[in-house]
Write a protein that holds these residues in place. Structure first.
Motif, PDB file in Angstrom:
ATOM      1  N   MET A 198       0.852  -1.184   0.000  1.00 34.37           N
ATOM      2  CA  MET A 198       0.000   0.000   0.000  1.00 34.37           C
ATOM      3  C   MET A 198       0.889   1.235   0.000  1.00 34.37           C
ATOM      4  O   MET A 198       2.120   1.153  -0.125  1.00 34.37           O
ATOM      5  N   GLN A 199       0.253   2.386   0.164  1.00 29.83           N
ATOM      6  CA  GLN A 199       0.963   3.658   0.280  1.00 29.83           C
ATOM      7  C   GLN A 199       0.364   4.470   1.417  1.00 29.83           C
ATOM      8  O   GLN A 199      -0.834   4.378   1.699  1.00 29.83           O
ATOM      9  N   VAL A 200       1.207   5.265   2.073  1.00 27.56           N
ATOM     10  CA  VAL A 200       0.755   6.207   3.095  1.00 27.56           C
ATOM     11  C   VAL A 200       1.431   7.545   2.844  1.00 27.56           C
ATOM     12  O   VAL A 200       2.385   7.639   2.055  1.00 27.56           O
ATOM     13  N   LEU A 201       0.949   8.563   3.522  1.00 29.69           N
ATOM     14  CA  LEU A 201       1.584   9.890   3.494  1.00 29.69           C
ATOM     15  C   LEU A 201       1.884  10.354   2.076  1.00 29.69           C
ATOM     16  O   LEU A 201       2.973  10.835   1.761  1.00 29.69           O
ATOM     17  N   ASN A 202       0.898  10.178   1.201  1.00 33.43           N
ATOM     18  CA  ASN A 202       1.003  10.672  -0.186  1.00 33.43           C
ATOM     19  C   ASN A 202       2.178  10.076  -0.957  1.00 33.43           C
ATOM     20  O   ASN A 202       2.991  10.798  -1.541  1.00 33.43           O
ATOM     21  N   GLY A 203       2.279   8.760  -0.917  1.00 27.22           N
ATOM     22  CA  GLY A 203       3.254   8.107  -1.776  1.00 27.22           C
ATOM     23  C   GLY A 203       4.319   7.292  -1.093  1.00 27.22           C
ATOM     24  O   GLY A 203       5.117   6.632  -1.768  1.00 27.22           O
ATOM     25  N   THR A 204       4.371   7.263   0.231  1.00 27.59           N
ATOM     26  CA  THR A 204       5.367   6.459   0.934  1.00 27.59           C
ATOM     27  C   THR A 204       4.970   4.989   0.882  1.00 27.59           C
ATOM     28  O   THR A 204       3.848   4.644   1.280  1.00 27.59           O
TER      29      THR A 204
END
Length: 233
Positions: A134-140
Motif C-alpha cells: 500500500m501507500q501512506v503519506l502521499n506516496g510512501t
C-alpha cells in the motif's frame, strides 16, 4: 348561568376542522420539522463518531488521528496506545502505534520480517493471514498485514472466561530513518463494528493502494501477432 351553559355546549369556532388547503399546509410544515430534526440528529451523531484527536510521534514527524471517544493509555513520544472502553467483548478494541530507528541497511521488507518474528514469539496462536503493498503519506511505500491471535484478558484477574480470537492489521512504513507500525486490533467478532473508528486512523495516514502500472500499449501497425512458418503449404 344560561349564557355560560350555552358556551359550554356550543362548539368553539377554533374546533372547526381546517380547510383541505390549510390541512395540507399544516402537514407539510410538520413533515419539514420532522425532517429537519432527523437531519440535525444525524449530523450530531456523525460528528460524535468522526471526532478525532491527534497524537504526534517523534516530535511531529508523523501525526496520527484516533477517535476522540477512545482513551489514551500511553504516549511516550515515539508511540501510543488508545483503547475503546465499553467494547462488547472482554477484549477492548485498541490502536497501538510505535516507531524505532532503522538498523543499518534495513529495508521495509526486513523490518516487516523482524516484526513478524517478534509477534509470533509474543502472541499465542499468531497467524498471518494476508499481506498487501500500500501507500501512506502521499506516496510512501507501506505494507499492510492482516493476522490473528488468541487473547485471554481476564486470566490474570482470576476470572474464568473463554479466550478471544483477535483480528488485527498492521500498517508498516519507513519515514525519516524510522520504522513505524500502526496496529489496529479488535475481537474478530467485533471487527466490523470498529470499522468507522479504524477508518479515522487510516484516513489520517492517507492509506491507499499504490497506482496501478499503465497497461501495455497496443500496436496499430496491423501486425496480428501470429507467427508464419516458412515452407508451409
Amino acid at each position: 348561568m344560561t349564557l355560560w351553559i350555552d358556551r359550554l355546549i356550543k362548539p368553539s369556532p377554533t374546533n372547526e376542522p381546517p380547510a383541505p388547503r390549510e390541512q395540507l399546509r399544516n402537514d407539510l410544515a410538520v413533515a419539514a420539522t420532522v425532517l429537519f430534526a432527523l437531519i440535525l440528529a444525524l449530523g450530531i451523531r456523525n460528528q460524535v463518531f468522526t471526532a478525532a484527536r491527534f497524537a504526534s510521534l517523534n516530535e511531529g514527524a508523523v501525526r496520527i488521528a484516533y477517535p476522540e471517544r477512545w482513551v489514551m493509555r500511553a504516549d511516550n513520544g515515539s508511540g501510543f496506545t488508545a483503547i475503546r472502553f465499553g467494547s462488547p467483548s472482554i477484549y477492548d478494541s485498541r490502536i497501538e502505534a510505535s516507531s524505532r530507528p532503522l538498523h543499518a541497511g534495513e529495508t521495509l521488507d526486513l523490518a516487516r520480517f523482524d516484526r513478524g518474528l517478534k509477534l509470533s514469539a509474543e502472541l499465542p496462536g499468531y497467524r498471518e493471514l494476508e499481506a498487501a503493498e500500500m501507500q501512506v503519506l502521499n506516496g510512501t511505500p507501506a505494507i499492510v498485514t492482516t493476522y490473528g491471535f488468541i487473547a485471554d484478558p481476564t486470566r490474570d484477574a482470576g476470572v474464568t472466561s473463554l479466550p478471544v480470537v483477535v483480528e488485527a492489521q498492521d500498517v508498516m512504513f519507513l519515514h525519516e530513518g524510522h520504522f513505524y507500525v500502526v496496529s489496529l486490533r479488535a475481537d474478530a467478532a467485533d471487527w466490523d463494528a470498529n470499522a468507522r473508528d479504524f477508518a479515522i486512523v487510516t484516513d489520517s495516514l492517507r492509506l491507499q493502494q499504490p497506482p496501478q502500472p499503465a497497461a501495455a500499449s497496443v500496436s496499430t501497425s496491423g501486425f496480428s501477432g501470429g507467427v508464419q512458418m516458412e515452407g508451409g503449404n
